[in-house]
Design a protein around this motif. Sequence first.
Motif, short mmCIF file in Angstrom:
data_model
loop_
_atom_site.label_atom_id
_atom_site.label_comp_id
_atom_site.label_asym_id
_atom_site.label_seq_id
_atom_site.Cartn_x
_atom_site.Cartn_y
_atom_site.Cartn_z
N LYS A 7 0.88 -1.16 -0.12
CA LYS A 7 -0.03 -0.01 -0.04
C LYS A 7 0.91 1.17 -0.03
CE LYS A 7 -2.12 3.55 2.43
NZ LYS A 7 -1.85 4.51 3.55
N GLY A 10 -0.49 8.78 0.40
CA GLY A 10 -0.83 9.80 -0.33
C GLY A 10 0.50 10.52 -0.72
N TYR A 172 3.46 1.31 2.81
CA TYR A 172 4.69 2.28 2.40
C TYR A 172 4.20 3.64 2.75
CZ TYR A 172 7.35 -1.53 0.24
OH TYR A 172 8.00 -2.46 0.16
N ASP A 174 5.62 7.69 4.45
CA ASP A 174 6.71 8.81 4.33
C ASP A 174 7.48 8.90 5.53
OD1 ASP A 174 5.04 9.79 6.08
OD2 ASP A 174 4.48 11.63 5.26
N VAL A 175 7.65 7.91 6.50
CA VAL A 175 8.53 7.68 7.41
C VAL A 175 8.85 6.16 7.25
CG1 VAL A 175 7.85 9.37 9.18
CG2 VAL A 175 6.47 7.41 9.25
N VAL A 178 7.18 2.42 12.54
CA VAL A 178 6.40 3.19 13.68
C VAL A 178 7.43 3.52 14.75
CG1 VAL A 178 4.91 2.61 15.42
CG2 VAL A 178 4.41 1.81 13.22
N TYR A 179 7.47 4.92 15.22
CA TYR A 179 8.34 5.32 16.09
C TYR A 179 7.65 5.28 17.61
CZ TYR A 179 11.72 6.79 12.54
OH TYR A 179 12.72 6.85 11.60
N THR A 181 7.32 7.83 19.12
CA THR A 181 6.00 8.72 18.96
C THR A 181 6.42 9.41 17.67
OG1 THR A 181 4.96 10.58 20.20
CG2 THR A 181 7.49 10.94 19.94
N PRO A 183 7.71 11.37 14.76
CA PRO A 183 9.02 11.86 14.83
C PRO A 183 8.90 13.52 14.42
CG PRO A 183 8.61 10.35 12.83
CD PRO A 183 7.51 10.05 13.89
N ARG A 184 7.76 13.60 13.99
CA ARG A 184 7.62 15.16 13.56
C ARG A 184 7.63 16.12 14.89
NH1 ARG A 184 6.72 14.82 8.21
NH2 ARG A 184 5.93 12.92 7.60
N MET A 203 -2.17 2.75 20.31
CA MET A 203 -1.39 3.83 19.60
C MET A 203 -2.33 4.35 18.68
SD MET A 203 1.95 4.24 20.78
CE MET A 203 2.87 4.97 19.52
N SER A 208 -2.39 8.20 17.29
CA SER A 208 -1.17 7.86 16.03
C SER A 208 -1.79 7.51 14.97
CB SER A 208 -0.37 6.82 16.43
OG SER A 208 0.31 7.13 17.47
N LYS A 209 -1.82 8.64 13.83
CA LYS A 209 -2.47 8.25 12.50
C LYS A 209 -1.46 7.43 11.65
CE LYS A 209 -5.80 11.91 13.12
NZ LYS A 209 -5.98 13.23 13.11
N VAL A 210 -0.54 6.77 12.06
CA VAL A 210 0.28 6.11 11.21
C VAL A 210 -0.14 5.03 10.52
CG1 VAL A 210 1.70 4.92 12.73
CG2 VAL A 210 2.67 5.19 10.66
P1 ADP Z 1 -0.06 7.83 4.43
O1 ADP Z 1 -0.22 9.25 3.73
O2 ADP Z 1 1.28 7.37 3.84
O3 ADP Z 1 -0.98 7.00 4.88
P2 ADP Z 1 0.15 9.29 7.00
O4 ADP Z 1 0.29 10.65 7.08
O5 ADP Z 1 -1.37 8.76 7.11
O6 ADP Z 1 0.62 8.60 5.60
O7 ADP Z 1 0.92 8.43 8.31
C1 ADP Z 1 2.25 8.64 8.11
C2 ADP Z 1 2.50 9.93 9.19
O8 ADP Z 1 2.34 9.31 10.72
C3 ADP Z 1 3.78 10.28 9.48
O9 ADP Z 1 4.26 11.07 8.55
C4 ADP Z 1 3.99 10.80 10.81
O10 ADP Z 1 4.07 12.10 10.96
C5 ADP Z 1 2.78 10.13 11.31
N1 ADP Z 1 3.03 9.61 12.68
C6 ADP Z 1 2.40 9.52 13.86
N2 ADP Z 1 2.52 8.84 15.09
C7 ADP Z 1 3.57 7.99 14.35
C8 ADP Z 1 4.35 7.04 15.02
N3 ADP Z 1 4.20 6.79 16.19
N4 ADP Z 1 5.13 6.76 14.11
C9 ADP Z 1 5.42 6.95 13.05
N5 ADP Z 1 4.82 8.03 12.28
C10 ADP Z 1 3.77 8.40 13.14
#
Ligand code: ADP
Length: 414
Positions: A7, A10, A172, A174-175, A178-179, A181, A183-184, A203, A208-210
């Motif tokens: 996957k 955006g 896949y 832009d990070v 999973v961190y 917290t 990382p931004r 989380m 956490s929107k990752v």
């Molecule tokens: P995509 O468009 O690929 O679905 P998202 O913006 O939905 O990407 O998710 C990736 C983002 O999630 C990262 O850029 C980061 O800022 C955010 N994020 C929030 N919490 C975490 C975390 N614990 N680890 C990694 N990324 C996180």
Amino acid sequence: MALIVQKFGGTSVGTVERIENVAQRIKKFRDRGDDIVVVVSAMSGETNRLVALAQSIDDKPNAREYDVLLSTGEQVTIALLSMALNKLGVPARSYTGTQVHILTDSAHNKARILDIEEKNMRSNLNEGKVIVVAGFQGVDEEGNITTLGRGGSDTTAVALAAALKADECQIYTDVDGVYTTDPRVVPEARRLDKITFEEMLEMASLGSKVLQIRAVEFAGKYNVPLRVLSSFDEPNFDSDDHTNNGTLITYEEDEMEQALISGIAFNRDEAKLTILGVPDKPGVAYSILGPIGDSNVEIDMIIQNISADGTTDFTFTVHRNDLEEAQRVLTQVANDLGAREVKGDDKIVKISLVGVGMRSHAGIASKMFKSLAEEGINIIMIATSEIKISVVVDEKYLELGVRTLHSAFGLEEK
Ligand code: ADP
Ligand code: ASP
Ligand code: MG
């Protein structure tokens, strides 16, 4: 060779150049002989643009038409990516949710996947084609287009992986994983090699929107090996230990390093409501929260103060989008109950510590409260469960609060 669902979010398909890079990556997997099903999101910013367009016509647009509109973003990317693959000599076919037949319920804007037809996908795979599926969308029994809620392409990918019994579902983004917290917010945050489904679910639910929550739920339930990786790093085919291969979401294993705290989540999307001076008698909680629930507003944290002079105060949180509606209902309730006042506040955030190691350790909460106090951060609400502690604080303390806790619990060190 493996069947892999990949996957791309955006940002990863945000420009034509990036779409062509994604095609190159897919080709590398194909060249090894892997079967690939791809799920893509809309180009970054596109879904927000469509939301704004809808809202320029109506604050609360018709839900069916909203889904027809929002689903167009993903239709653009499946076509472009399939073109890019075909140009590289990799046979590919794009499919909308309706074409695959991703059957959902009819809850527009937050539909749930009920069933996925795999027959057509299987025959395409057998012919050596890469399948490119639009994320975030499905179709209900009546043939209406539905969408799965923001971030829903993650769930499409996991659901396809479950239906096809794929060897792995790779998300896949832009990070590169999973961190501890976001990382931004905390640049010292550390990437986790592994995290348990249970922790990832907390989380995600705590902000956490990752990964979309439903994607993690689905993966846990159907035992889908799930990995979060960067679409900007080169694929690492050699490493057995998955170094630089992102974060694996996995079941709890005995030998897994039991960190006390694995991560910190935060949520900027909540608002707080307080009803003051409610005559205290049995059934009061129900008479306040019942009407809120009836108006389809979900409640998160709740506290009721100890009553003084026969009256009590009641505070709870809801999604910021629901603040207006909840305040309207609550004002009516306050009139009926003879309460003194209703207050709404959307300048709050929720910060949560998550970790399965918490189960067997005392003292985490007090350390958390002490660290926040030392920075002069006032705690407005507290909620705990077996593997998490959440506090609500003034939104101006978000960054400071998360950074303070991250270093107090030594999360930057392994
Ligand atoms: P995509 O468009 O690929 O679905 P998202 O913006 O939905 O990407 O998710 C990736 C983002 O999630 C990262 O850029 C980061 O800022 C955010 N994020 C929030 N919490 C975490 C975390 N614990 N680890 C990694 N990324 C996180
Ligand atoms: N494009 C949709 C969104 O922005 C779905 C997704 O990206 O997962 O929410
Ligand atoms: Mg996402």
